[in-house]
Design an enzyme around this catalytic site. Sequence first.
Site, mmCIF file in Angstrom:
data_model
loop_
_atom_site.group_PDB
_atom_site.id
_atom_site.type_symbol
_atom_site.label_atom_id
_atom_site.label_comp_id
_atom_site.label_asym_id
_atom_site.label_seq_id
_atom_site.Cartn_x
_atom_site.Cartn_y
_atom_site.Cartn_z
ATOM 1 N N GLY A 137 0.757 -1.242 0.000
ATOM 2 C CA GLY A 137 0.000 0.000 0.000
ATOM 3 C C GLY A 137 0.786 1.289 0.000
ATOM 4 N N GLU A 144 3.886 -6.943 1.841
ATOM 5 C CA GLU A 144 3.540 -7.203 0.435
ATOM 6 C C GLU A 144 3.581 -5.940 -0.422
ATOM 7 O OE1 GLU A 144 -0.442 -8.697 0.718
ATOM 8 O OE2 GLU A 144 0.153 -10.608 1.556
ATOM 9 N N PRO A 145 4.717 -5.267 -0.492
ATOM 10 C CA PRO A 145 4.733 -4.061 -1.325
ATOM 11 C C PRO A 145 4.708 -4.406 -2.813
ATOM 12 C CG PRO A 145 6.941 -4.557 -0.551
ATOM 13 C CD PRO A 145 6.042 -5.565 0.089
ATOM 14 N N GLY A 146 4.028 -3.594 -3.576
ATOM 15 C CA GLY A 146 4.006 -3.783 -5.035
ATOM 16 C C GLY A 146 4.507 -2.513 -5.701
ATOM 17 N N ARG A 147 3.598 -1.531 -5.731
ATOM 18 C CA ARG A 147 3.855 -0.285 -6.450
ATOM 19 C C ARG A 147 5.224 0.350 -6.148
ATOM 20 N NH1 ARG A 147 -0.319 3.182 -8.028
ATOM 21 N NH2 ARG A 147 -1.641 2.098 -6.528
ATOM 22 N N ARG A 201 -4.463 3.699 -16.043
ATOM 23 C CA ARG A 201 -4.657 4.408 -14.766
ATOM 24 C C ARG A 201 -5.310 5.786 -14.895
ATOM 25 N NH1 ARG A 201 -1.322 5.600 -11.346
ATOM 26 N NH2 ARG A 201 -2.498 4.801 -9.569
ATOM 27 N N TYR A 224 -8.713 5.794 -12.875
ATOM 28 C CA TYR A 224 -8.655 6.425 -11.541
ATOM 29 C C TYR A 224 -8.396 7.927 -11.610
ATOM 30 C CZ TYR A 224 -7.075 1.562 -10.660
ATOM 31 O OH TYR A 224 -6.911 0.205 -10.639
ATOM 32 N N CYS A 271 -11.203 5.033 -29.234
ATOM 33 C CA CYS A 271 -12.462 5.727 -29.505
ATOM 34 C C CYS A 271 -13.290 5.905 -28.236
ATOM 35 C CB CYS A 271 -13.246 4.967 -30.551
ATOM 36 S SG CYS A 271 -12.312 4.913 -32.062
ATOM 37 N N TYR A 288 1.420 -1.201 -12.267
ATOM 38 C CA TYR A 288 0.035 -1.102 -12.740
ATOM 39 C C TYR A 288 -0.041 -0.375 -14.087
ATOM 40 C CZ TYR A 288 -0.597 -2.464 -7.902
ATOM 41 O OH TYR A 288 -0.510 -3.121 -6.697
HETATM 42 N N1 LLP Z 1 -1.419 -7.045 -1.052
HETATM 43 C C1 LLP Z 1 -2.701 -7.133 -1.430
HETATM 44 C C2 LLP Z 1 -3.565 -8.109 -0.790
HETATM 45 C C3 LLP Z 1 -3.205 -6.284 -2.441
HETATM 46 O O1 LLP Z 1 -4.474 -6.359 -2.799
HETATM 47 C C4 LLP Z 1 -2.329 -5.338 -3.051
HETATM 48 C C5 LLP Z 1 -2.821 -4.440 -4.104
HETATM 49 C C6 LLP Z 1 -0.985 -5.297 -2.630
HETATM 50 C C7 LLP Z 1 -0.559 -6.164 -1.619
HETATM 51 C C8 LLP Z 1 0.013 -4.350 -3.211
HETATM 52 O O2 LLP Z 1 -0.306 -3.031 -2.966
HETATM 53 P P1 LLP Z 1 0.685 -1.851 -3.394
HETATM 54 O O3 LLP Z 1 1.911 -1.939 -2.521
HETATM 55 O O4 LLP Z 1 1.035 -2.053 -4.823
HETATM 56 O O5 LLP Z 1 -0.087 -0.626 -3.168
HETATM 57 N N2 LLP Z 1 -4.494 -0.966 -10.015
HETATM 58 C C9 LLP Z 1 -4.400 -0.003 -8.940
HETATM 59 C C10 LLP Z 1 -3.778 -0.618 -7.701
HETATM 60 C C11 LLP Z 1 -4.553 -1.799 -7.171
HETATM 61 C C12 LLP Z 1 -3.891 -2.463 -5.987
HETATM 62 C C13 LLP Z 1 -4.587 -3.723 -5.620
HETATM 63 N N3 LLP Z 1 -4.020 -4.427 -4.535
HETATM 64 C C14 LLP Z 1 -3.622 1.216 -9.430
HETATM 65 O O6 LLP Z 1 -3.201 1.259 -10.580
HETATM 66 O O7 LLP Z 1 -3.462 2.189 -8.665
#
Ligand code: LLP
Length: 420
Positions: free
Chosen positions: A238, A272-275, A311, A315, A341, A370
């Site tokens: 997050g 669980e970092p992603g972004r 995105r 959003y 379109c 993303y």
């Molecule tokens: N763990 C769980 C259970 C999640 O659902 C998510 C993201 C993460 C970890 C990773 O979160 P992060 O660190 O990346 O914030 N498509 C959207 C973002 C959707 C995120 C969904 N879950 C965007 O482009 O902003």
Amino acid sequence: MNNIKYKKNDLLIEGVSVRNLAKKFPTPFYCYSSKTIIEKFKKFKNSLKIDALICYAVKANPNIAILKILSKQGAGTEVVSEGELIRSLKAKINPKKIVFSGVGKSLNAIKLAVKKNILQINVESEEELELIEEITKKLKKRMQIGIRVNPDIDAKTHKKISTGRKEDKFGIDIKIAEKIFNNYRFNKYLDVIGLSVHIGSQITSLNPFKRAFLKISRMVKKININQKIIKILDLGGGIGINYNNDKVINFNDYAKIISKISKDLDCKLILEPGRMLVAESGILLTKVLYIKKNKKNNFAIIDAGMNDLLRPALYDAYHEIESVKNNKGQKKKYTIVGPICETADTFIKKKILNELNQGELLFFKNVGAYGSSMTSSYNSRPVIMELIIYKNKFSIIRKVDTVSNQISREKIPSLISKIK
Ligand code: LLP
């Protein structure tokens, strides 16, 4: 961290000229700096003063080359589908570093997870837990389980990526979760010892995290009062990044609050970092197709569309766009739109840029997360190429798709041919 920078009317990614790449490959395409990903991971890892398993959220960017880079740094993965699990296994992520989350796991996905002995499945409903029990019984396996709770905390982010409010579909109510921990204490097949929480994405203030972790902490203390039932805390992802003068969370401050909670509760940690691990590593290179004026707008129509970068349309997200040329010139206001379109295919309105010309190369910043993972082939546009750079060298990590490939999965059956 400055692996993407200008030099003499060109953009260099780890020393590789983007202008040269555009001579070799047709735009649009994604291009990533691997060094940026490695540096981000190390910075985050080093800020944690405690031991935590970092499970990269594959959904942010599932390319197997990116998974490989992160696994070499010691990361595991967080997956939410059979596909993401297969990708992780393909990238040789140690199954004991894979966590499986998501509200709607399929039967096949759960079976694969159990067979491959992954670290933990985070369940989001009692029915799901019963199904996992059935599967483990049949396969004669044990599985470690985390219960994802819904802490009813507003993450103060975009409503579509907020996941921890009570009206959201995610997680289990804390009261019900407490019952589950008690009921499954002596289960033959399931080790229900984990507690997980994820309140949303692109979170730019520590406060929602603090509030959620405080609730979690109270819950663990209550459940563990006589016997240590909860041993694992999965605190989700997050952490947001700076897209548009956003203030961002300092890793050290985040680390402090999670150190405190894990020490107080004496639990092992999963994050669980992603972004934030991959976003800043990526650009999307695109070209100006046409300049078109009407009474209200001066449009720059580019060759990347909302199918390539969703995105902004989904959003209202802001992704900085700049010209590769970066020279001085007359400033003008442009509304940057794609070829799709739909009016939603608008990236930025009234952006001041040096005068643009047809054929000019532009790039979107901070699209490593993303971006490519949310692409589609809408308007029958082939899913685009991905390139990666590492120390002055580039390589393709995903080939561009083709229309004939798209059509090859379709057919005109005889029942349709017969229609008069
Ligand atoms: N763990 C769980 C259970 C999640 O659902 C998510 C993201 C993460 C970890 C990773 O979160 P992060 O660190 O990346 O914030 N498509 C959207 C973002 C959707 C995120 C969904 N879950 C965007 O482009 O902003």
